[in-house]
Design a protein around this motif. Structure first.
Motif, PDB file in Angstrom:
ATOM      1  N   ASN A 200       9.448 -21.857 -67.004  1.00 16.75           N
ATOM      2  CA  ASN A 200      10.683 -22.566 -66.704  1.00 16.75           C
ATOM      3  C   ASN A 200      11.759 -22.371 -67.764  1.00 16.75           C
ATOM      4  N   LYS A 201      12.954 -22.877 -67.465  1.00 12.32           N
ATOM      5  CA  LYS A 201      14.105 -22.692 -68.348  1.00 12.32           C
ATOM      6  C   LYS A 201      13.872 -23.256 -69.746  1.00 12.32           C
ATOM      7  N   ASP A 202      13.083 -24.323 -69.839  1.00 12.62           N
ATOM      8  CA  ASP A 202      12.842 -24.954 -71.145  1.00 12.62           C
ATOM      9  C   ASP A 202      11.606 -24.424 -71.842  1.00 12.62           C
ATOM     10  N   GLY A 203      10.910 -23.465 -71.219  1.00 12.55           N
ATOM     11  CA  GLY A 203       9.712 -22.887 -71.825  1.00 12.55           C
ATOM     12  C   GLY A 203       8.420 -23.481 -71.312  1.00 12.55           C
ATOM     13  N   THR A 204       8.478 -24.577 -70.543  1.00 13.42           N
ATOM     14  CA  THR A 204       7.269 -25.138 -69.958  1.00 13.42           C
ATOM     15  C   THR A 204       6.727 -24.190 -68.898  1.00 13.42           C
ATOM     16  N   VAL A 205       5.459 -24.396 -68.510  1.00  6.67           N
ATOM     17  CA  VAL A 205       4.791 -23.453 -67.612  1.00  6.67           C
ATOM     18  C   VAL A 205       4.041 -24.226 -66.523  1.00  6.67           C
ATOM     19  N   TYR A 206       4.154 -23.737 -65.285  1.00  8.65           N
ATOM     20  CA  TYR A 206       3.377 -24.278 -64.166  1.00  8.65           C
ATOM     21  C   TYR A 206       2.553 -23.156 -63.552  1.00  8.65           C
ATOM     22  N   LYS A 207       1.275 -23.448 -63.310  1.00  9.88           N
ATOM     23  CA  LYS A 207       0.380 -22.500 -62.654  1.00  9.88           C
ATOM     24  C   LYS A 207      -0.290 -23.204 -61.484  1.00  9.88           C
ATOM     25  N   GLY A 208      -0.102 -22.673 -60.276  1.00 12.66           N
ATOM     26  CA  GLY A 208      -0.747 -23.318 -59.148  1.00 12.66           C
ATOM     27  C   GLY A 208      -0.130 -22.973 -57.814  1.00 12.66           C
ATOM     28  N   ASP A 209      -0.192 -23.943 -56.902  1.00  7.23           N
ATOM     29  CA  ASP A 209       0.240 -23.742 -55.513  1.00  7.23           C
ATOM     30  C   ASP A 209       1.727 -24.048 -55.342  1.00  7.23           C
ATOM     31  N   TRP A 210       2.326 -23.328 -54.370  1.00 10.08           N
ATOM     32  CA  TRP A 210       3.744 -23.502 -54.039  1.00 10.08           C
ATOM     33  C   TRP A 210       3.918 -23.586 -52.541  1.00 10.08           C
ATOM     34  N   LYS A 211       4.954 -24.294 -52.133  1.00  9.28           N
ATOM     35  CA  LYS A 211       5.338 -24.340 -50.727  1.00  9.28           C
ATOM     36  C   LYS A 211       6.857 -24.452 -50.655  1.00  9.28           C
ATOM     37  N   ASP A 212       7.480 -23.479 -50.006  1.00 11.05           N
ATOM     38  CA  ASP A 212       8.934 -23.490 -49.810  1.00 11.05           C
ATOM     39  C   ASP A 212       9.686 -23.714 -51.123  1.00 11.05           C
ATOM     40  N   ASN A 213       9.296 -22.971 -52.151  1.00  9.71           N
ATOM     41  CA  ASN A 213       9.967 -22.993 -53.457  1.00  9.71           C
ATOM     42  C   ASN A 213       9.655 -24.230 -54.297  1.00  9.71           C
ATOM     43  N   LYS A 214       8.752 -25.094 -53.848  1.00 11.07           N
ATOM     44  CA  LYS A 214       8.419 -26.312 -54.581  1.00 11.07           C
ATOM     45  C   LYS A 214       6.948 -26.295 -54.996  1.00 11.07           C
ATOM     46  N   ARG A 215       6.665 -26.910 -56.147  1.00 14.27           N
ATOM     47  CA  ARG A 215       5.269 -27.104 -56.536  1.00 14.27           C
ATOM     48  C   ARG A 215       4.617 -27.999 -55.485  1.00 14.27           C
ATOM     49  N   SER A 216       3.543 -27.510 -54.870  1.00 19.05           N
ATOM     50  CA  SER A 216       2.913 -28.268 -53.790  1.00 19.05           C
ATOM     51  C   SER A 216       1.469 -27.823 -53.636  1.00 19.05           C
ATOM     52  N   GLY A 217       0.541 -28.792 -53.756  1.00 19.70           N
ATOM     53  CA  GLY A 217      -0.877 -28.460 -53.714  1.00 19.70           C
ATOM     54  C   GLY A 217      -1.520 -28.736 -55.061  1.00 19.70           C
ATOM     55  N   GLU A 218      -2.471 -27.897 -55.454  1.00 20.06           N
ATOM     56  CA  GLU A 218      -3.137 -28.042 -56.750  1.00 20.06           C
ATOM     57  C   GLU A 218      -2.389 -27.227 -57.804  1.00 20.06           C
ATOM     58  N   GLY A 219      -2.205 -27.814 -58.984  1.00 15.74           N
ATOM     59  CA  GLY A 219      -1.527 -27.060 -60.036  1.00 15.74           C
ATOM     60  C   GLY A 219      -1.646 -27.692 -61.406  1.00 15.74           C
ATOM     61  N   MET A 220      -1.389 -26.885 -62.425  1.00 13.02           N
ATOM     62  CA  MET A 220      -1.418 -27.335 -63.814  1.00 13.02           C
ATOM     63  C   MET A 220      -0.043 -27.118 -64.440  1.00 13.02           C
ATOM     64  N   PHE A 221       0.455 -28.140 -65.116  1.00 13.33           N
ATOM     65  CA  PHE A 221       1.756 -28.068 -65.774  1.00 13.33           C
ATOM     66  C   PHE A 221       1.543 -28.213 -67.271  1.00 13.33           C
ATOM     67  N   LYS A 232      -2.682 -32.901 -58.153  1.00 14.33           N
ATOM     68  CA  LYS A 232      -1.975 -32.674 -56.894  1.00 14.33           C
ATOM     69  C   LYS A 232      -0.456 -32.771 -57.080  1.00 14.33           C
ATOM     70  N   TRP A 233       0.251 -31.940 -56.297  1.00 11.02           N
ATOM     71  CA  TRP A 233       1.713 -31.939 -56.286  1.00 11.02           C
ATOM     72  C   TRP A 233       2.196 -31.958 -54.839  1.00 11.02           C
ATOM     73  N   GLU A 234       3.386 -32.512 -54.653  1.00 10.44           N
ATOM     74  CA  GLU A 234       4.024 -32.481 -53.343  1.00 10.44           C
ATOM     75  C   GLU A 234       5.540 -32.499 -53.530  1.00 10.44           C
ATOM     76  N   ASN A 235       6.202 -31.546 -52.903  1.00  3.75           N
ATOM     77  CA  ASN A 235       7.673 -31.454 -52.964  1.00  3.75           C
ATOM     78  C   ASN A 235       8.176 -31.411 -54.409  1.00  3.75           C
ATOM     79  N   GLY A 236       7.421 -30.726 -55.273  1.00  4.78           N
ATOM     80  CA  GLY A 236       7.845 -30.547 -56.659  1.00  4.78           C
ATOM     81  C   GLY A 236       7.447 -31.657 -57.607  1.00  4.78           C
ATOM     82  N   LEU A 237       6.805 -32.721 -57.104  1.00  2.00           N
ATOM     83  CA  LEU A 237       6.448 -33.870 -57.929  1.00  2.00           C
ATOM     84  C   LEU A 237       4.940 -34.090 -57.940  1.00  2.00           C
ATOM     85  N   LYS A 238       4.441 -34.724 -59.014  1.00  3.75           N
ATOM     86  CA  LYS A 238       3.038 -35.127 -59.060  1.00  3.75           C
ATOM     87  C   LYS A 238       2.816 -36.136 -57.936  1.00  3.75           C
TER      88      LYS A 238
END
Length: 343
Positions: A200-221, A232-238
């Protein structure tokens, strides 16, 4: 859009360009794979316009007209490069990008990967060159150019994380994906969809599932300070079950999130004790029927936090008795819990 979210450069429709005679516009640059003249135009445009501060940049169209006249290139060709960027790769019978290819967009962003019918489809990597490096990435990149004699990548990760005061996963991501914001993973119709990694822009990192450009499903931030959320994530949010672990063995939250807010679960503290109950929007315990489990002595005490201090409402009991009572009690919303008390 959230601060850490990224948006790909929209892809404009390509049009056929009428060539000016006397110049071979189809000759390929063997080193880059792009058409040699197009790459030359792009390199000049990037140096003269994109790499300058925004308040000093010449208008792209004006620059293009002047460059075409100076270089004796077709103005339409120069305008196409400045407006659409450049592409090298497979095309279908309709001249659409289909198959493997790579592109440089008019803002300087790059993409390399798979296309289908003119859109990013399949696996690929998009680098946001138009977005500046984060302060963290600047520091890591500077350290990278001063590697110690005999230092391995693993040694560098440890040294850089300590020097810059970030988590080791942040440094590892910088080495693997580069120092600019980027996304590497699955695309469907130009959208991040499937499995992927975002730096990401600030250097943070997300690894996992996506749906329609949003974090969605299982993932690690992975947060800059070394904190990690896995769940779990949905629509970009935990949203759903997850675990937020604080760096430096300072405990963790485990339980249920709703729309990015921790609602209910356990707070494992750095001293080994565990609070169990509900939480407010600032992740503070707010349950009048909460409990603390004192792990060392296997005792539990019910109560609530009042202005940040634990206020007991019950006497200490054995952990096994507390757990047994919880199992025996009807869950909230069950028929037993909803049944009226008989007189």
């Amino acid at each position: 859009m959230a601060e850490d979210e990224l948006e790909d450069m929209p892809q404009e429709e390509e049009e056929a360009v009428v060539e000016k005679p006397g110049v071979d516009y189809d000759e390929l640059d063997l080193e880059t794979g792009f058409k040699k003249i197009e790459h030359k135009i792009w390199t000049a445009f990037s140096a003269a316009v994109l790499e300058k501060p925004e308040d000093e940049r010449e208008e792209p169209d004006e620059w293009g007209e002047a460059f075409a006249a100076e270089s004796n290139y077709d103005p339409a060709r120069v305008k196409a490069v400045v407006t659409l960027g450049i592409y090298a790769g497979d095309r279908d019978e309709f001249n659409q990008r289909t198959g493997e290819g790579k592109a440089i967009y008019p803002n300087g962003d790059t993409y390399e990967g798979q296309y289908w019918e003119g859109k990013k489809n399949g696996k690929g990597m998009y680098v946001y060159k138009s977005s500046p490096m984060s302060e963290v990435d600047k520091l890591i990149s500077q350290l990278r150019f001063t590697m110690l004699h005999g230092e391995t990548d693993a040694d560098f990760v440890t040294r850089a994380a300590k020097t810059v005061a970030v988590g080791t996963e942040i440094v590892k991501a910088a080495l693997e994906y580069g120092f600019f914001p980027c996304y590497r993973g699955d695309y469907v119709n130009n959208l991040r969809h499937g499995k992927g990694v975002a730096k990401n822009k600030d250097g943070t990192v997300y690894k996992g599932d996506w749906k329609d450009n949003k974090r969605s499903g299982e993932g690690m931030f992975y947060y800059l300070n070394g904190d990690v959320f896995s769940g779990k994530w949905e629509n970009g949010l935990k949203h759903g079950l997850g675990c937020y672990t604080f760096a430096g063995n300072k405990g963790h939250y485990t339980g249920l999130w709703e729309n990015g807010i921790f609602k209910e679960g356990q707070w494992a503290m750095s001293d080994g004790n565990i609070y169990e109950g509900k939480f407010d929007s600032k992740n503070r315990p707010c349950d009048s029927m909460g409990a603390i489990k004192f792990q060392a002595c296997q005792l539990v005490q019910q109560g609530e936090y009042d202005k940040g201090k634990w206020s007991p409402t019950e006497v200490l009991i054995l952990s096994r008795d507390y757990d047994a009572a919880k199992l025996a009690a009807p869950s909230e919303g069950s028929p037993e819990a909803a049944a009226p008390v008989q007189a």
